[in-house]
Write an enzyme that holds these catalytic residues in place. Sequence first.
Site, PDB file in Angstrom:
ATOM      1  N   CYS A 115       0.812  -1.231   0.000  1.00  0.00           N
ATOM      2  CA  CYS A 115       0.000   0.000   0.000  1.00  0.00           C
ATOM      3  C   CYS A 115       0.838   1.270   0.000  1.00  0.00           C
ATOM      4  CB  CYS A 115      -0.922   0.018   1.214  1.00  0.00           C
ATOM      5  SG  CYS A 115      -1.913  -1.467   1.293  1.00  0.00           S
ATOM      6  N   HIS A 261      -3.902   6.709   1.072  1.00  0.00           N
ATOM      7  CA  HIS A 261      -4.187   5.361   0.559  1.00  0.00           C
ATOM      8  C   HIS A 261      -5.621   5.010   0.939  1.00  0.00           C
ATOM      9  CE1 HIS A 261      -4.208   1.146  -0.065  1.00  0.00           C
ATOM     10  NE2 HIS A 261      -4.148   0.833   1.217  1.00  0.00           N
ATOM     11  N   ASN A 291     -10.019  -1.374  -1.822  1.00  0.00           N
ATOM     12  CA  ASN A 291      -8.610  -1.120  -1.542  1.00  0.00           C
ATOM     13  C   ASN A 291      -7.783  -1.706  -2.687  1.00  0.00           C
ATOM     14  OD1 ASN A 291      -5.984  -1.269  -0.566  1.00  0.00           O
ATOM     15  ND2 ASN A 291      -6.560  -1.999   1.469  1.00  0.00           N
TER      16      ASN A 291
HETATM   17  O1  UT7 Z   1      -4.425  -1.652   2.899  1.00  0.00           O
HETATM   18  C1  UT7 Z   1      -3.464  -1.831   3.858  1.00  0.00           C
HETATM   19  C2  UT7 Z   1      -3.825  -2.066   5.172  1.00  0.00           C
HETATM   20  N1  UT7 Z   1      -5.121  -2.602   5.488  1.00  0.00           N
HETATM   21  C3  UT7 Z   1      -5.944  -1.888   6.235  1.00  0.00           C
HETATM   22  O2  UT7 Z   1      -5.669  -0.754   6.522  1.00  0.00           O
HETATM   23  C4  UT7 Z   1      -7.175  -2.564   6.768  1.00  0.00           C
HETATM   24  C5  UT7 Z   1      -7.350  -2.278   8.229  1.00  0.00           C
HETATM   25  N2  UT7 Z   1      -8.420  -2.997   8.892  1.00  0.00           N
HETATM   26  C6  UT7 Z   1      -9.727  -2.866   8.544  1.00  0.00           C
HETATM   27  O3  UT7 Z   1     -10.072  -2.160   7.622  1.00  0.00           O
HETATM   28  C7  UT7 Z   1     -10.769  -3.558   9.402  1.00  0.00           C
HETATM   29  O4  UT7 Z   1     -10.135  -4.152  10.497  1.00  0.00           O
HETATM   30  C8  UT7 Z   1     -11.604  -4.655   8.662  1.00  0.00           C
HETATM   31  C9  UT7 Z   1     -12.536  -3.983   7.666  1.00  0.00           C
HETATM   32  C10 UT7 Z   1     -10.698  -5.621   7.909  1.00  0.00           C
HETATM   33  C11 UT7 Z   1     -12.451  -5.433   9.664  1.00  0.00           C
HETATM   34  O5  UT7 Z   1     -13.280  -4.524  10.377  1.00  0.00           O
HETATM   35  P1  UT7 Z   1     -13.344  -4.571  11.970  1.00  0.00           P
HETATM   36  O6  UT7 Z   1     -14.307  -3.553  12.352  1.00  0.00           O
HETATM   37  O7  UT7 Z   1     -11.944  -4.443  12.491  1.00  0.00           O
HETATM   38  O8  UT7 Z   1     -13.927  -6.004  12.251  1.00  0.00           O
HETATM   39  P2  UT7 Z   1     -13.309  -7.228  13.080  1.00  0.00           P
HETATM   40  O9  UT7 Z   1     -12.239  -7.902  12.293  1.00  0.00           O
HETATM   41  O10 UT7 Z   1     -12.981  -6.746  14.445  1.00  0.00           O
HETATM   42  O11 UT7 Z   1     -14.552  -8.180  13.165  1.00  0.00           O
HETATM   43  C12 UT7 Z   1     -15.765  -7.806  13.861  1.00  0.00           C
HETATM   44  C13 UT7 Z   1     -16.788  -8.884  13.634  1.00  0.00           C
HETATM   45  C14 UT7 Z   1     -16.264 -10.297  13.898  1.00  0.00           C
HETATM   46  O12 UT7 Z   1     -17.332 -11.053  14.437  1.00  0.00           O
HETATM   47  P3  UT7 Z   1     -17.431 -11.301  16.029  1.00  0.00           P
HETATM   48  O13 UT7 Z   1     -16.157 -11.988  16.411  1.00  0.00           O
HETATM   49  O14 UT7 Z   1     -17.568  -9.927  16.639  1.00  0.00           O
HETATM   50  O15 UT7 Z   1     -18.656 -12.147  16.139  1.00  0.00           O
HETATM   51  C15 UT7 Z   1     -15.936 -10.818  12.529  1.00  0.00           C
HETATM   52  O16 UT7 Z   1     -16.018 -12.223  12.431  1.00  0.00           O
HETATM   53  O17 UT7 Z   1     -17.205  -8.887  12.260  1.00  0.00           O
HETATM   54  C16 UT7 Z   1     -17.029 -10.179  11.699  1.00  0.00           C
HETATM   55  N3  UT7 Z   1     -16.642 -10.002  10.293  1.00  0.00           N
HETATM   56  C17 UT7 Z   1     -17.542  -9.919   9.301  1.00  0.00           C
HETATM   57  N4  UT7 Z   1     -18.885  -9.963   9.290  1.00  0.00           N
HETATM   58  C18 UT7 Z   1     -19.506  -9.823   8.095  1.00  0.00           C
HETATM   59  C19 UT7 Z   1     -15.392  -9.871   9.769  1.00  0.00           C
HETATM   60  N5  UT7 Z   1     -15.476  -9.709   8.444  1.00  0.00           N
HETATM   61  C20 UT7 Z   1     -16.790  -9.729   8.121  1.00  0.00           C
HETATM   62  C21 UT7 Z   1     -17.497  -9.591   6.915  1.00  0.00           C
HETATM   63  N6  UT7 Z   1     -18.844  -9.655   6.943  1.00  0.00           N
HETATM   64  N7  UT7 Z   1     -16.873  -9.395   5.732  1.00  0.00           N
END
Ligand code: UT7
Length: 336
Positions: A115, A261, A291
């Site tokens: 990125c 980014h 992204n």
């Molecule tokens: O490009 C270079 C670097 N990358 C980034 O900058 C990305 C940085 N991170 C992010 O953008 C976010 O962390 C994500 C979008 C990847 C994930 O969002 P989050 O708010 O951090 O969610 P999480 O991983 O903490 O997950 C929350 C919940 C979990 O369920 P439980 O454990 O609370 O029941 C996940 O299993 O959301 C669930 N979950 C989903 N649910 C529906 C994770 N992915 C999904 C999904 N659809 N696609």
Amino acid sequence: MKKAIIKGTGRYLPPRVVTNHDLEQWMDTSDEWIRQRTGIEKRHWVPEAGGVGPSDLGFEAAKIALERAGWTPEDIDLIIFGTLSPDIYFPGSGCLLQHKLGLETTPALDIRQQCTAFVYGLEMTDAFIRSGYYNRILFVGAEAQSTALDLSTRGRDVSVIFGDGAGAVCLEGVETDDPVGILATNMHAQGEFAEILTVELPSPRLNPWITAEMINKGRHYPYMDGRLVFKTAVRRLPQVTKSTLKKAGLSIDDIDLFIPHQANLRINQAFAKAMNLPEEKIFHNVQRYGNTTAASIPIALDEALEQNIIGDGSTVLFLALGAGLTWGAVIYRFEQ
Ligand code: UT7
């Protein structure tokens, strides 16, 4: 003194559009979750049948950038190609693009900065131009990463955010004493966190490089500790912005547009809040493209120029954080 000046930009998005509703067919996710957590509504992916690599996407973007710069491919002294999804394991996509451009022996190199490829690439371009090594440099950031995503529920956290595309920028050394071109750069890397955002396989440190069992476990798909990457971005991006402004002797009010980014709308909104930026000073297009990793900033730059949000005399700050971990910022001022 020679300054690195942007002469032309271009972008290319493959025509296949994948909406959040399309993703709902393959994995347990929802349009609502994806919009709320990331801001993304749709993204462009290469054809499902394959056959299109980043050098193909980059070629399309490069043709536009070259035309706008008024260059022919023969005018290029060096190609810098940023990608995390090279067409093949080796040689680099820069060499493949060089051949597609009809060039015979023009040097080409790939950078593996994910990125942050564009900001690292700009710093390298500036150094090459100032030192006199090369005068006309084509930077291309391009990704065809959708074909390497886990489209099952297991991979949903990663797979919903990524898109394919390419952005290209022609930069040329121009002799001037005016405060234009690349005014300041500031790059960082922290390999301690290499494993929080990675594609582990195939890996030459393993013998064999890859087995059916490893594939069954999904170890050839991207892994991301999303929460940690998110938290780190929200902390590091304001820090690197402040230090780069200081290096340039500028204040935040001197920047006309921040082009970050495009990883997640919430990250960029948190950055804007931390920096106290009005909404119109930060550019977003993650909603439409997802992204696109190395392509994201050059695509955003091309759109911002096309929409006349920036133009002659504008001062822009590019910033990114991604795998490595790597992060950095560049301040650029257009000529009057
Ligand atoms: O490009 C270079 C670097 N990358 C980034 O900058 C990305 C940085 N991170 C992010 O953008 C976010 O962390 C994500 C979008 C990847 C994930 O969002 P989050 O708010 O951090 O969610 P999480 O991983 O903490 O997950 C929350 C919940 C979990 O369920 P439980 O454990 O609370 O029941 C996940 O299993 O959301 C669930 N979950 C989903 N649910 C529906 C994770 N992915 C999904 C999904 N659809 N696609």
